[in-house]
Design an enzyme around this catalytic site. Sequence first.
Site, mmCIF file in Angstrom:
data_model
loop_
_atom_site.group_PDB
_atom_site.id
_atom_site.type_symbol
_atom_site.label_atom_id
_atom_site.label_comp_id
_atom_site.label_asym_id
_atom_site.label_seq_id
_atom_site.Cartn_x
_atom_site.Cartn_y
_atom_site.Cartn_z
ATOM 1 N N ASP A 29 0.853 -1.191 0.000
ATOM 2 C CA ASP A 29 0.000 0.000 0.000
ATOM 3 C C ASP A 29 0.891 1.245 0.000
ATOM 4 O O ASP A 29 1.898 1.305 0.707
ATOM 5 C CB ASP A 29 -0.922 -0.017 1.235
ATOM 6 C CG ASP A 29 -2.058 0.976 1.111
ATOM 7 O OD1 ASP A 29 -3.221 0.539 1.040
ATOM 8 O OD2 ASP A 29 -1.790 2.206 1.089
ATOM 9 N N ILE A 30 0.508 2.244 -0.768
ATOM 10 C CA ILE A 30 1.308 3.470 -0.897
ATOM 11 C C ILE A 30 1.296 4.285 0.404
ATOM 12 O O ILE A 30 2.198 5.095 0.635
ATOM 13 C CB ILE A 30 0.800 4.311 -2.101
ATOM 14 C CG1 ILE A 30 1.879 5.212 -2.648
ATOM 15 C CG2 ILE A 30 -0.453 5.094 -1.759
ATOM 16 C CD1 ILE A 30 1.561 5.802 -4.013
ATOM 17 N N ASN A 84 -12.925 -3.084 2.890
ATOM 18 C CA ASN A 84 -13.833 -1.944 2.889
ATOM 19 C C ASN A 84 -14.720 -2.046 1.650
ATOM 20 O O ASN A 84 -14.215 -2.070 0.538
ATOM 21 C CB ASN A 84 -13.037 -0.632 2.842
ATOM 22 C CG ASN A 84 -12.075 -0.497 4.013
ATOM 23 O OD1 ASN A 84 -12.356 -0.961 5.115
ATOM 24 N ND2 ASN A 84 -10.924 0.116 3.777
ATOM 25 N N GLY A 90 -15.243 3.247 3.906
ATOM 26 C CA GLY A 90 -13.849 3.640 3.694
ATOM 27 C C GLY A 90 -13.264 3.208 2.360
ATOM 28 O O GLY A 90 -12.074 3.404 2.132
ATOM 29 N N GLN A 91 -14.084 2.609 1.482
ATOM 30 C CA GLN A 91 -13.532 2.218 0.175
ATOM 31 C C GLN A 91 -13.281 3.464 -0.669
ATOM 32 O O GLN A 91 -14.175 4.304 -0.834
ATOM 33 C CB GLN A 91 -14.486 1.261 -0.561
ATOM 34 C CG GLN A 91 -13.845 0.698 -1.837
ATOM 35 C CD GLN A 91 -14.727 -0.315 -2.578
ATOM 36 O OE1 GLN A 91 -15.859 -0.571 -2.174
ATOM 37 N NE2 GLN A 91 -14.193 -0.873 -3.647
ATOM 38 N N SER A 92 -12.051 3.580 -1.160
ATOM 39 C CA SER A 92 -11.693 4.743 -1.978
ATOM 40 C C SER A 92 -11.241 4.346 -3.377
ATOM 41 O O SER A 92 -11.206 5.185 -4.272
ATOM 42 C CB SER A 92 -10.606 5.570 -1.285
ATOM 43 O OG SER A 92 -9.444 4.795 -1.090
ATOM 44 N N HIS A 97 -10.395 -5.315 -3.316
ATOM 45 C CA HIS A 97 -9.100 -5.561 -2.671
ATOM 46 C C HIS A 97 -9.280 -5.960 -1.225
ATOM 47 O O HIS A 97 -10.256 -5.591 -0.574
ATOM 48 C CB HIS A 97 -8.176 -4.346 -2.770
ATOM 49 C CG HIS A 97 -8.776 -3.068 -2.255
ATOM 50 N ND1 HIS A 97 -9.636 -2.296 -3.013
ATOM 51 C CD2 HIS A 97 -8.650 -2.434 -1.074
ATOM 52 C CE1 HIS A 97 -10.003 -1.235 -2.311
ATOM 53 N NE2 HIS A 97 -9.435 -1.289 -1.128
ATOM 54 N N HIS A 99 -7.056 -5.674 2.339
ATOM 55 C CA HIS A 99 -5.877 -5.143 3.025
ATOM 56 C C HIS A 99 -5.329 -6.247 3.929
ATOM 57 O O HIS A 99 -6.088 -6.850 4.698
ATOM 58 C CB HIS A 99 -6.252 -3.965 3.933
ATOM 59 C CG HIS A 99 -6.778 -2.748 3.222
ATOM 60 N ND1 HIS A 99 -6.004 -1.617 3.010
ATOM 61 C CD2 HIS A 99 -7.993 -2.470 2.689
ATOM 62 C CE1 HIS A 99 -6.734 -0.697 2.381
ATOM 63 N NE2 HIS A 99 -7.948 -1.191 2.185
HETATM 64 P P1 5GP Z 1 -9.622 1.491 0.298
HETATM 65 O O1 5GP Z 1 -9.646 2.816 1.016
HETATM 66 O O2 5GP Z 1 -10.338 1.584 -1.039
HETATM 67 O O3 5GP Z 1 -10.068 0.306 1.120
HETATM 68 O O4 5GP Z 1 -8.086 1.190 0.005
HETATM 69 C C1 5GP Z 1 -7.412 1.720 -1.063
HETATM 70 C C2 5GP Z 1 -5.947 1.710 -0.690
HETATM 71 O O5 5GP Z 1 -5.215 1.949 -1.856
HETATM 72 C C3 5GP Z 1 -5.554 2.779 0.325
HETATM 73 O O6 5GP Z 1 -5.041 2.174 1.502
HETATM 74 C C4 5GP Z 1 -4.505 3.602 -0.424
HETATM 75 O O7 5GP Z 1 -3.428 4.014 0.397
HETATM 76 C C5 5GP Z 1 -4.058 2.660 -1.523
HETATM 77 N N1 5GP Z 1 -3.615 3.342 -2.731
HETATM 78 C C6 5GP Z 1 -4.227 4.386 -3.356
HETATM 79 N N2 5GP Z 1 -3.550 4.737 -4.465
HETATM 80 C C7 5GP Z 1 -2.493 3.877 -4.545
HETATM 81 C C8 5GP Z 1 -1.411 3.750 -5.500
HETATM 82 O O8 5GP Z 1 -1.297 4.459 -6.482
HETATM 83 N N3 5GP Z 1 -0.501 2.768 -5.240
HETATM 84 C C9 5GP Z 1 -0.596 1.929 -4.160
HETATM 85 N N4 5GP Z 1 0.361 1.018 -4.008
HETATM 86 N N5 5GP Z 1 -1.602 2.031 -3.255
HETATM 87 C C10 5GP Z 1 -2.534 2.984 -3.455
#
Ligand code: 5GP
Length: 111
Positions: A29-30, A84, A90-92, A97, A99
């Site tokens: 994760d970034i 999420n 919290g899904q963005s 995916h 975590h």
């Molecule tokens: P969500 O919030 O949808 O459950 O998780 C999305 C995750 O993707 C977040 O934890 C965020 O830090 C990660 N993320 C967003 N953009 C990137 C990217 O460009 N590269 C990587 N490796 N992770 C990303």
Amino acid sequence: MDCLFCKIVNGSIPATIVKQTEKITAFNDISPQAPTHLLIIPNIHFENMGKLSEADEKLSGEMLREASAIAKDLGLDSWRININTGASAGQSVFHAHIHLLGGRTFAWPPG
Ligand code: 5GP
Ligand code: ZN
């Protein structure tokens, strides 16, 4: 399709890939929330884990099996999976995916 995680799967956006199989890609994760914080994603696009599970029970099981195998490979004896589903949870990124987090203690309930 203009999807960030599809681009990571096909290599057009870089990521630190930890494991890639015919079915899944796992990468760092970034914005890590723990010393180990990986995302495990299907190589094909689904909007979220709910839709994926309904469409492909085998693939959702495979993702959990890979999470467990990767945690073992990394020597984690405790780890947490977070899924999420939907913006309010919290899904963005709207490519399914999981975590995988480890290397610190986690509160329960998560809040
Ligand atoms: P969500 O919030 O949808 O459950 O998780 C999305 C995750 O993707 C977040 O934890 C965020 O830090 C990660 N993320 C967003 N953009 C990137 C990217 O460009 N590269 C990587 N490796 N992770 C990303
Ligand atoms: Zn996608």
